[in-house]
Design an enzyme around this catalytic site. Structure first.
Site, PDB file in Angstrom:
ATOM      1  N   GLU A  59       0.875  -1.242   0.058  1.00 17.64           N
ATOM      2  CA  GLU A  59       0.018   0.063  -0.076  1.00 17.64           C
ATOM      3  C   GLU A  59       0.803   1.213   0.015  1.00 17.64           C
ATOM      4  OE1 GLU A  59      -2.878  -0.642   3.409  1.00 17.64           O
ATOM      5  OE2 GLU A  59      -3.875  -1.781   2.032  1.00 17.64           O
ATOM      6  N   GLU A 113     -12.733  -2.610  11.780  1.00 21.07           N
ATOM      7  CA  GLU A 113     -12.720  -1.663  10.837  1.00 21.07           C
ATOM      8  C   GLU A 113     -13.831  -1.847   9.733  1.00 21.07           C
ATOM      9  OE1 GLU A 113      -8.714  -1.517   8.787  1.00 21.07           O
ATOM     10  OE2 GLU A 113      -9.662  -0.696   6.820  1.00 21.07           O
ATOM     11  N   ASP A 131      -8.414  -8.938   3.752  1.00 24.25           N
ATOM     12  CA  ASP A 131      -8.118  -7.886   4.857  1.00 24.25           C
ATOM     13  C   ASP A 131      -9.209  -7.761   5.756  1.00 24.25           C
ATOM     14  OD1 ASP A 131      -7.175  -5.508   5.757  1.00 24.25           O
ATOM     15  OD2 ASP A 131      -7.686  -4.259   4.363  1.00 24.25           O
TER      16      ASP A 131
HETATM   17  C1  GCU Z   1      -6.088  -1.816   5.886  1.00 28.24           C
HETATM   18  C2  GCU Z   1      -6.363  -0.670   6.390  1.00 28.24           C
HETATM   19  C3  GCU Z   1      -5.447   0.406   6.416  1.00 28.24           C
HETATM   20  C4  GCU Z   1      -4.222  -0.444   6.914  1.00 28.24           C
HETATM   21  C5  GCU Z   1      -3.873  -1.674   6.291  1.00 28.24           C
HETATM   22  C6  GCU Z   1      -2.849  -2.480   7.084  1.00 28.24           C
HETATM   23  O1  GCU Z   1      -6.077  -1.833   4.230  1.00 28.24           O
HETATM   24  O2  GCU Z   1      -7.740  -0.200   5.746  1.00 28.24           O
HETATM   25  O3  GCU Z   1      -5.712   1.464   7.123  1.00 28.24           O
HETATM   26  O4  GCU Z   1      -3.061   0.413   6.757  1.00 28.24           O
HETATM   27  O5  GCU Z   1      -4.922  -2.386   6.303  1.00 28.24           O
HETATM   28  O6  GCU Z   1      -3.234  -3.420   7.652  1.00 28.24           O
HETATM   29  O7  GCU Z   1      -1.667  -2.186   6.780  1.00 28.24           O
END
Ligand code: GCU
Length: 835
Positions: free
Chosen positions: A296, A403, A375
């Site tokens: 990400e 979440e 996730d």
């Molecule tokens: C999810 C979450 C993010 C977080 C990511 C992670 O995508 O929405 O906010 O950073 O997981 O676990 O690294």
């Protein structure tokens, strides 16, 4: 007089804000029958910063609260005729000679005996003694007075929590206020709440905490902040909670001034060794590091064509001399994958990235694996990586703060979900390979392993936002220590400690909590399709269209005829084939895939028949209506507890239950409408889009209000809402009530945006029925929205309103800030009708 006060305290619980969690030490009925209590506490070899000393203090406080008895406290050997003796096995042997159970104790374990004249609470190490003390107090607090004698050892060495706190004081995916670790780029000065949190964690046997976000900021490594980390560690150390931190992989370059962060560059290696030495100088017992790399947008070793193991081992080398552990996350995937390629699949990423690295990680590296391949969705199979890595230590990552499951504004008791994952048998080499035994290190004979729970507590007094969600933190700790426990039994313990002994209270909270995950799954996303939330925005309300058409790979591949991910090896992405043969076969074959994972593994027509005999589409409709109906029942169930729970917690929970009931209808309507629209297939019961008790706001006579097409369309009834014609103006919507005269619950669906607090007044024939304000951003902690959508859609209900046919209904909305007093519809609900 003292006993009178004690009895009074039993009957009239004071208002509580939740900050004491399950450590309330409330008086227990029948305590007077418990005669065999020693008169003194003896803490063996304890300095004031030792968990043994904390244990003795805690015992004194707990016994006083629970049993109303003040015990004396001695630091040394036994003077009184009978004592509670707390200390380590070594200290006990030194003081008293023999200790038969010493050999049975493992790291952090304890021996608890209430059978002899003394109560013995003996830890393998100091924090083991503290865990034993909390266990003893938990037993007393639950009125479990019968004599016991047993050794308890933890299931796995790593029992950590992760807190996604940012340096500016915000918390990523936090729903309960701000960080109590950081503010304005610095570690806070006042670490009182950190110590309070450590106490709660210690009561669960949690031994490590990562204090900052996995999306880490390198400025945590400044000299001033390293000292701050030390301050937090000092506050948590007496509770046996070791502090660790998340690292940003690029720190040597972005923070250290090097020209590179290549993990095989000696200068980079030396930079990490040096900064690690500095941190350990201040925090000699630091737990270790957590690293999110090449995920990400985060930097990582792949930038330099190095492997993830090269990256992890760089930290492992730095931490090794200090006995530090490196938790390296398996959450590595490309978020720009192309959906038009049928074979592409984000769920494959972890195994693809890690399988060839098995055995290449240093011994102090633990690969931290999210429980499922995507996730934290409402339902996922276990990650296939658990059975792929045989020569690598692993830990499971769970989300305590949900979440994707209502963000603690919906009640969702998660232990049943975790339990399914932990008990899942991965059949590695066709042998028993439960996830819980893989992560403990037992199955593949690994030295390390365990669990990491993302908790994200904040400054809110309740810690998590919702009093009832604290059962999740409690259950997380319990399962980390002993995953053989049953979710409903864990829950009962938690209820006794949190709310006392009333049977009605017990039965209600058990009933609601055990129904809560199935209900949420029903109304949010079932058959393994994932939580159909807005994955591009808040992850809170419904927006199924966002799953597809982007590179994030949380696809459902929904079109006009069919839906689901084909993850078979024969025709799809091959993900089923990543599991060991017995499991692969089960998921490969549509007939042996459980219905609740059907759309996770298979792409089928909406008319595909399930094992239940229903079609997929009819199941969607039915599940959404059933799930939302269940959420409605939580409100009267809770209301029936009035007077049996202190007012503060009663009212705060009720507020959230009412919100959840309303928002579950938003989910129900949006999702069933979305698939109705996509598939063109009617609901057999003709419920979708057929709400006969509603008056659409856009159909009312408007003055100062105008109609507004909501996007996504399915998050507004009739796709339209009304908003004031300009900012900060007043709008009026009027109509004649067409329903027959009678008594109704009147529900108004409106949109509560962040960035304004509109005011509303609802009246009938100029008689005010209710007023309210669009201020939920101050009252609920979920991720907010600045739009009219499924996140901001909200219902407020006014009960038992007498109405005559032909009366005039009027809504006056006063816009505020960017919130244009938006209204969707008004429902007139006869008794027992949900609409
Ligand atoms: C999810 C979450 C993010 C977080 C990511 C992670 O995508 O929405 O906010 O950073 O997981 O676990 O690294």
């Amino acid at each position: 007089m003292r006993s009178l006060l004690f009895l009074l305290a039993l009957g009239f619980a004071a208002a509580e804000d939740g900050s004491a969690a399950w450590l309330r030490y409330a008086p227990v009925p029948g305590a007077s029958n418990y005669r065999s209590l020693p008169s003194a506490i003896v803490a063996l070899n304890s300095s004031t910063s030792s968990p043994v000393f904390v244990a003795s203090q805690e015992l004194q406080k707990g016994v006083k609260g629970i049993l109303g008895k003040q015990l004396s406290l001695a630091n040394g050997t036994n003077k009184a005729s009978s004592s509670i003796i707390v200390g380590t096995a070594d200290a006990y042997k030194e003081a008293y000679g023999n200790f038969d159970e010493a050999d049975e104790l493992e790291d952090d374990g304890y021996f608890l005996s209430t059978k002899g004249k003394n109560v013995m609470i003996i830890g393998q190490n100091p924090r083991g003694a503290l865990y034993g003390a909390f266990e003893y107090l938990s037993r007393l607090g639950q009125g479990k007075f019968s004599p016991v004698s047993y050794v308890s050892n933890p299931h796995a060495p790593i029992r950590w929590v992760n807190e996604w706190n940012n340096m500016d004081g915000s918390i990523e995916r936090g729903y309960a206020g701000l960080s109590f670790f950081f503010r304005n780029g610095l570690v806070v000065e006042n670490v009182t709440r950190a110590a309070e949190y450590a106490r709660i964690l210690a009561s669960l046997g949690i031994n490590g905490i990562i204090i900052n976000n996995v999306n880490a900021n390198a400025t945590l490594l400044s000299t001033r902040n390293i000292d701050g980390i030390g301050r937090i560690a000092d506050a948590m150390r007496p509770y046996g909670v070791q502090v660790g931190i998340s690292l940003n992989f690029a720190s040597p370059q972005t923070f250290g001034g090097l020209s590179t962060f290549d993990p095989l560059n000696p200068a980079v290696d030396a930079w990490w060794a040096n900064i690690t030495d500095q941190i350990y100088k201040r925090v000699p017992d630091m737990a270790g590091y957590l690293v999110k790399a090449n995920s990400e947008g985060q930097p990582g070793p792949l930038t330099y064509n190095r492997t993830l193991a090269d990256g992890a081992n760089m930290f492992a080398r730095a931490a090794k001399p200090h006995r530090g552990v490196v938790m390296f996350r398996a959450f590595v995937y490309d978020n720009h994958i192309n959906e038009s390629n049928w074979k592409n699949d984000r769920a494959n990423a972890a195994v693809e990235f890690f399988k060839d690295l098995d055995g290449k990680f240093d011994e102090n590296v633990v690969v931290q694996i999210k429980f499922g391949p995507i996730d934290f969705q409402v339902r996922e199979p276990p990650s296939p990586l658990f059975s792929t890595l045989r020569n690598t230590s692993t830990a499971v990552e769970l989300q305590v703060q949900p979440e994707y499951l209502g963000q603690n504004c919906h009640l969702v008791y998660l232990a049943p979900q975790w339990k399914e994952i932990l008990e899942f048998d991965m059949r590695a080499d066709n042998k028993g390979s439960k996830v819980k035994d893989i992560i403990s290190g037992e199955r593949f004979k690994r030295p390390l392993g365990g669990s990491a729970g993302v908790v994200n507590v904040g400054t809110n007094a309740t810690w998590l936002g919702h009093h009832l969600s604290m059962s999740n933190l409690y259950a997380y700790g319990q399962l980390a220590w002993d995953p053989s426990q049953e979710p409903d039994e864990i829950l009962q313990d938690w209820i006794r400690l949190t709310f006392g002994f009333d049977r009605h209270v017990m039965n209600t909270i058990v009933d609601m909590s055990m129904k809560s995950w199935p209900a949420y799954e029903n109304y949010s996303g079932n058959l393994g399709i994932q939580t159909l939330t807005d994955i591009l925005y808040t992850h809170f309300g419904p927006n199924p269209a966002t799953q597809d058409g982007n590179g994030w790979g949380q696809w459902t591949r929904a079109d006009g005829f069919s839906v689901g991910m084909d993850r078979t090896a024969k025709n799809g992405t091959g993900n089923a084939g990543q599991y060991a043969p017995a499991i692969a076969q089960m998921f490969e074959n549509i007939d042996t895939t459980p219905d609740n994972l059907l759309l996770w593994f298979h792409h089928v027509n909406y008319t595909h028949p399930l094992k239940s005999g229903k079609t997929v589409i009819q199941h969607f409709y039915d599940a959404h209506y059933e799930g939302a109906a269940t959420a409605q029942t939580f409100v009267p169930m809770w209301e029936a507890l009035k007077g049996k729970i202190d007012d503060q917690r009663f009212n705060e929970v009720l507020f959230r239950q009412v919100f959840q009931a309303g928002h579950s209808l938003v989910w129900r309507d949006a999702i069933s409408r979305f698939y109705h629209n996509k598939s063109g297939i009617a609901d057999r019961h003709n419920r979708v889009d057929n709400y006969r008790y509603r008056i659409e706001a856009e159909k009312m006579t408007l003055d100062g209000y105008k109609t507004y097409a909501v996007s996504p369309f399915h998050t507004a009834s009739g796709s339209m809402a009304i908003i004031t014609t300009s900012n900060n103006s007043v709008g009026t919507a009027t109509t004649t009530i067409p329903f027959s005269s009678g008594t109704y619950n009147v529900a108004v669906n409106y949109f509560d945006l962040i960035g304004g607090k509109s005011k509303y007044e609802l009246s009938i024939n100029n008689r005010t029925i209710g007023t309210w304000s669009g201020d939920l951003e101050d009252k609920l902690g979920h991720a907010p929205s600045i739009y009219l959508d499924g996140h901001s859609a909200t219902r407020i209900t006014f009960k038992d309103i007498k109405v005559n046919k032909g009366d005039t209904l009027k809504i006056v909305g006063t816009a505020n800030g960017i919130e244009p007093a938006p209204v969707d519809y008004v429902s007139f609900l006869p008794h027992g009708i949900i609409d």
